[in-house]
Motif scaffolding. Structure first.
Motif, PDB file in Angstrom:
ATOM      1  N   ILE A  35     -36.464   8.325  16.675  1.00 32.61           N
ATOM      2  CA  ILE A  35     -36.428   9.759  16.945  1.00 32.61           C
ATOM      3  C   ILE A  35     -35.348  10.418  16.105  1.00 32.61           C
ATOM      4  CG2 ILE A  35     -37.374   9.577  19.286  1.00 32.61           C
ATOM      5  CD1 ILE A  35     -34.494   9.849  20.352  1.00 32.61           C
ATOM      6  N   GLY A  36     -35.452  11.738  15.960  1.00 33.24           N
ATOM      7  CA  GLY A  36     -34.479  12.512  15.213  1.00 33.24           C
ATOM      8  C   GLY A  36     -34.372  13.911  15.791  1.00 33.24           C
ATOM      9  N   GLY A  48     -26.045  14.152  18.231  1.00 32.36           N
ATOM     10  CA  GLY A  48     -25.915  13.591  19.563  1.00 32.36           C
ATOM     11  C   GLY A  48     -27.282  13.439  20.208  1.00 32.36           C
ATOM     12  N   TYR A  49     -27.489  12.335  20.885  1.00 29.18           N
ATOM     13  CA  TYR A  49     -28.702  12.100  21.669  1.00 29.18           C
ATOM     14  C   TYR A  49     -28.277  11.789  23.095  1.00 29.18           C
ATOM     15  CZ  TYR A  49     -30.941  11.521  17.110  1.00 29.18           C
ATOM     16  OH  TYR A  49     -31.401  11.727  15.835  1.00 29.18           O
ATOM     17  N   ARG A  50     -29.044  12.307  24.062  1.00 32.70           N
ATOM     18  CA  ARG A  50     -28.683  11.993  25.453  1.00 32.70           C
ATOM     19  C   ARG A  50     -29.912  12.052  26.342  1.00 32.70           C
ATOM     20  NH1 ARG A  50     -25.108  17.435  26.711  1.00 32.70           N
ATOM     21  NH2 ARG A  50     -26.848  18.792  27.358  1.00 32.70           N
ATOM     22  N   GLN A 148     -33.031  14.135  24.395  1.00 36.61           N
ATOM     23  CA  GLN A 148     -32.709  15.399  23.747  1.00 36.61           C
ATOM     24  C   GLN A 148     -31.746  15.146  22.593  1.00 36.61           C
ATOM     25  OE1 GLN A 148     -31.203  17.708  27.104  1.00 36.61           O
ATOM     26  NE2 GLN A 148     -33.132  18.851  27.131  1.00 36.61           N
ATOM     27  N   ALA A 149     -31.740  16.074  21.640  1.00 38.77           N
ATOM     28  CA  ALA A 149     -30.894  15.924  20.464  1.00 38.77           C
ATOM     29  C   ALA A 149     -30.244  17.252  20.117  1.00 38.77           C
ATOM     30  CB  ALA A 149     -31.717  15.426  19.275  1.00 38.77           C
ATOM     31  N   ALA A 150     -29.081  17.154  19.490  1.00 39.02           N
ATOM     32  CA  ALA A 150     -28.373  18.341  18.995  1.00 39.02           C
ATOM     33  C   ALA A 150     -27.414  17.924  17.900  1.00 39.02           C
ATOM     34  CB  ALA A 150     -27.614  19.045  20.116  1.00 39.02           C
ATOM     35  N   PRO A 192     -35.793  18.876  22.610  1.00 42.29           N
ATOM     36  CA  PRO A 192     -36.407  17.541  22.668  1.00 42.29           C
ATOM     37  C   PRO A 192     -36.339  16.857  21.306  1.00 42.29           C
ATOM     38  CG  PRO A 192     -37.785  19.139  23.790  1.00 42.29           C
ATOM     39  CD  PRO A 192     -36.711  19.924  23.099  1.00 42.29           C
ATOM     40  N   ALA A 193     -35.976  15.592  21.331  1.00 42.27           N
ATOM     41  CA  ALA A 193     -35.898  14.841  20.079  1.00 42.27           C
ATOM     42  C   ALA A 193     -37.274  14.750  19.438  1.00 42.27           C
ATOM     43  CB  ALA A 193     -35.341  13.450  20.335  1.00 42.27           C
TER      44      ALA A 193
END
Length: 773
Positions: A35-36, A48-50, A148-150, A192-193
């Motif tokens: 994922i990205g 960051g992924y969480r 989720q990603a940011a 969402p990633a």
């Protein structure tokens, strides 16, 4: 409430390849996907992924994690792992963790960075991505779970400086970094990633697009603990800008503040008033590879810079006594950049700053610039990071300096051992075959752990090109070929087969061994003369040689390369015999004999009693005599003995001293080894904590190959050598060489082996499973 916990575990096989659904060509498909972020910025960047995880009851699960380029994995805000272990795209490792989650809400998170063109030379990349596969838990698995990603703001990457192979350095800006992001306590916009790509195992791979091919990690977690030493040696005003060229003078130090900074290293907080600039020089009292950790409170806009050096420099660019600092500079006059290190900017809260990758050296310069408010530094520590090597051997003798050389060498081994072996931790951090062979020999006599050696043997085998040669260093996205290092890799395989007890593993490397020797066969002419292969034919850092290559080695014919090929082919023949391949053994033995016979005709000088470096007989070296002996040349013993007394020869330096010591041991001249250890004794006298790359003026103060005297304490002085594969039999032929006595315990695959030698004779304590012949 009971806290969530996780621990890294090692697994033997990919957990998903046997269970793949669909046709036979789907067996390599993982249940997870890479994922990205929804909108990927241009490199370099940090994402960051969480994932929030709700557990109705206490549960335990196993997760398998990887990333491109690298990750830090968090559980409920605490870092539980780093990775992946370095490899290449066809062998991309994943780490496995057993995660225990009490009932309630938890957070899994990862910080993943992609540096791109400024990444370390040893870092491969297919493109940014994060991957987590949980066994029987699709609600945690990337591609099915709601990750989720940011983009994580506050990261900026700085010039790598003279540490050209190590990758860009970090600036972390606490004013914009979202400190609570791993547990949902931030104001970022999370999305969402994005699904990037199917994850594939290397095993059973078929019809795969360009990607990373996943393999289980074979190494344990890197060892990490706060470094316990450190002495503050200067606290001075800092005018700003570049102070690295400003000499260190005791007269400039603000002595009342020295103790405050010293107490900070012991855990007592320190406050730097508003509008204050300070320069602090810390001597770590040892060579250290570590993540600097600085906890800042208040002091918004304050800047803390932490830079590293192996040694301070005199005005002429030399290093001299490493313990001395008066009048020296933090950087060499030859350097054009402002030191090597990282920068942290206080955001005004309670913030723990650190780096994404460890730094290395002995001396640390901390500069602090505060703005309109005071800054409290609640912690300044250095968390040492390395492979978990600890010395499991012992050695003592009538010359106490030898034990000190062992200590010096073992610290060098530790500092050059991480996810790969490394030539040096400060400049390159690259795994070179020539260096690695000597590191592995040292590890074999001091450790039970051979996993790092296995990693290296596999890495070089995987690096082989279509020409059959291994690359000189691997992993490395910047390709380099040193043909002599390919031959030393052949010797590495032989070393493993003899010193460790795993013939099956050695057998898997034999196709590569044969390919390397077949590559060399292509330039052996009809007379049996080996002509130099294309590439950098580095042999040793001899000052009178061009780029470390002996005369004739760049483009034509070198006796040193010929003798090395004959030696390596002879070792390969022994391996083939041990592994039950007599016909292949005969083939390698024929190559060794043919090259050796041609070398006798081309290079032997009866007049000088030496082997020349090249056919014109204009250049002479210790290197040629040593390799002639090791290869079994007719006059090898006489040539080595003659070289001891002869003038006008190029002498071996730190790296190739290993092969000199091997030859001297063969001719019974351990007394000369003691004489040549003067370089190592001089390092102790010069305040060094590790072994240098080459005689002064040296570039690197910590270089892996310089640890090899440890091997010779056991294999040459105490005389312990394998006489059969797996060390199931040993020769023990001690040579004190002027010592009154010596004793030591070395590691073997069957347990510790102890030898004591003195005027009364030799006492040997063998473990079960080893016979003495």
């Amino acid at each position: 409430m009971t806290s969530a916990t996780a621990r890294r575990v090692l697994i033997d096989r990919d957990p998903f390849v046997e269970a793949g659904e669909g046709g036979w060509n789907d067996r390599a498909h993982w249940p997870a996907r890479w994922i990205g972020p929804e909108d990927e910025p241009a490199a370099p960047f940090v994402i960051g992924y969480r994932l929030p995880v709700d557990s109705a009851a206490a549960t335990t699960c196993r997760v398998h994690v990887s990333a491109d380029e690298r990750y830090e994995l968090y559980l409920d805000g605490l870092r539980i792992g780093r990775g992946p272990d370095r490899g290449d795209l066809d062998h991309w490792s994943f780490a496995s963790y057993d995660v225990s989650l009490p009932a309630g809400r938890h957070w899994l998170a990862a910080r993943v960075w992609t540096i791109g063109d400024d990444a370390p030379y040893a870092q491969f990349s297919h493109g940014h991505g994060f991957l987590l596969a949980a066994e029987d838990r699709p609600d945690l698995t990337t591609g099915t779970a709601g990750w989720q990603a940011a983009v994580l703001p506050g990261h900026r990457f700085l010039d790598k400086g003279v540490a050209w192979g190590c990758g860009a350095k970090l600036e972390l800006d606490g004013r914009v970094y979202p400190w609570g992001w791993p547990t949902g306590d931030d104001a970022l916009t999370w999305t969402p990633a994005r699904d990037v790509q199917q994850a594939f195992a290397r095993r059973f791979a078929n019809d795969m697009p360009p990607t990373r091919m996943l393999i289980p990690a074979i190494l344990p977690e890197q060892w990490e603990a706060p470094h316990s030493g450190g002495t503050v040696r200067l606290v001075a005003d800092f005018p700003g800008g570049d102070t690295h060229a400003v000499p260190v003078r005791a007269a400039d130090s603000i002595h009342p503040e020295e103790q405050q900074w010293q107490r900070l290293l012991s855990g007592t907080s320190l406050t730097v008033p508003a509008g204050t600039n300070r320069r602090v020089l810390i001597d770590l009292d040892n060579y250290v590879c570590a993540h600097p950790v600085v906890r800042l409170q208040g002091g918004r806009d304050a800047v803390v810079r932490i830079h590293w050096q192996e040694a301070l420099f005199d005005n002429d660019g030399s290093k001299g006594d490493r313990d001395a600092i008066e009048g020296k500079r933090f950087r060499s006059t030859r350097q054009e950049v402002d030191g090597v290190g990282d920068r942290f900017i206080a955001g005004g809260g309670d913030e723990v700053h650190s780096t994404l990758w460890w730094e290395a050296g002995r001396f640390v310069e901390v500069t602090v610039q505060t703005g309109g408010t005071a800054l409290t530094i609640a912690e300044l520590s250095f968390h040492e990071n390395r492979y978990p090597y600890e010395d499991q051997s012992s050695f003592a003798s009538s010359d106490d300096r030898l034990a000190e050389v062992k200590r010096l060498g073992f610290r060098t081994l530790q500092m050059c051992s991480h996810e790969t072996t490394m030539d040096c931790p400060y400049y390159e951090q690259l795994q070179y075959a020539g260096d690695t062979r000597l590191q592995c020999l040292v590890a074999y006599v001091t450790q039970d752990d051979d996993r790092l050696a296995r990693q290296a043997l596999l890495a070089f085998d995987r690096s082989r090109g279509t020409d059959g040669l291994t690359r000189s260093r691997h992993p490395s996205r910047i390709l380099q070929t040193i043909p002599p290092f390919s031959l030393w890799w052949v010797a590495m395989v032989h070393d493993f087969a003899m010193w460790r007890d795993d013939a099956d593993f050695a057998a898997t490397l034999m196709p590569g061994v044969r390919a390397v020797l077949d590559a060399c066969r292509t330039t052996v002419d009809e007379d049996g003369v080996f002509h130099a292969l294309d590439g950098w034919n580095f042999t040793d850092w001899v000052s009178e040689w061009s780029a470390g290559a002996p005369p004739g080695a760049h483009w034509d014919v070198s006796s040193i390369l010929n003798f090395q090929l004959a030696h390596a082919a002879g070792l390969a023949a022994e391996l083939e015999d041990h592994l039950g391949e007599p016909h292949l053994a005969a083939r390698q033995r024929e190559l060794a004999g043919r090259v050796l016979a041609a070398s006798e005709a081309r290079f032997w000088s009866a007049e000088r009693g030496l082997y020349a470096d090249e056919p014109a007989h204009e250049h002479w070296s210790e290197h040629a005599q040593c390799l002639a002996l090791l290869a079994g040349a007719r006059h090898g013993t006489a040539a080595v003995e003659r070289a001891i007394e002869s003038d006008g020869l190029s002498r071996t330096t730190v790296y190739f001293d290993h092969y000199l010591f091997e030859a001297l041991g063969r001719v019974g001249r351990v007394d000369v080894i003691h004489d040549r250890l003067a370089l190592w004794f001089g390092l102790l006298d010069s305040g060094l904590r590790t072994v240098v790359e080459q005689p002064e003026p040296t570039r690197s103060d910590c270089h892996a190959w310089g640890a090899h005297p440890i091997f010779h304490l056991y294999a040459t002085v105490l005389g312990v050598r394998p006489a059969a594969p797996g060390m199931r039999a040993v020769h023990i032929n001690p040579q004190l060489g002027g010592l009154e006595w010596a004793e030591g315990t070395l590691r073997t695959p069957h347990g510790p082996l102890h030898v004591r030698v003195d005027a009364d004779g030799t006492t040997v304590d063998l473990p079960g499973g080893i016979s003495q012949v």
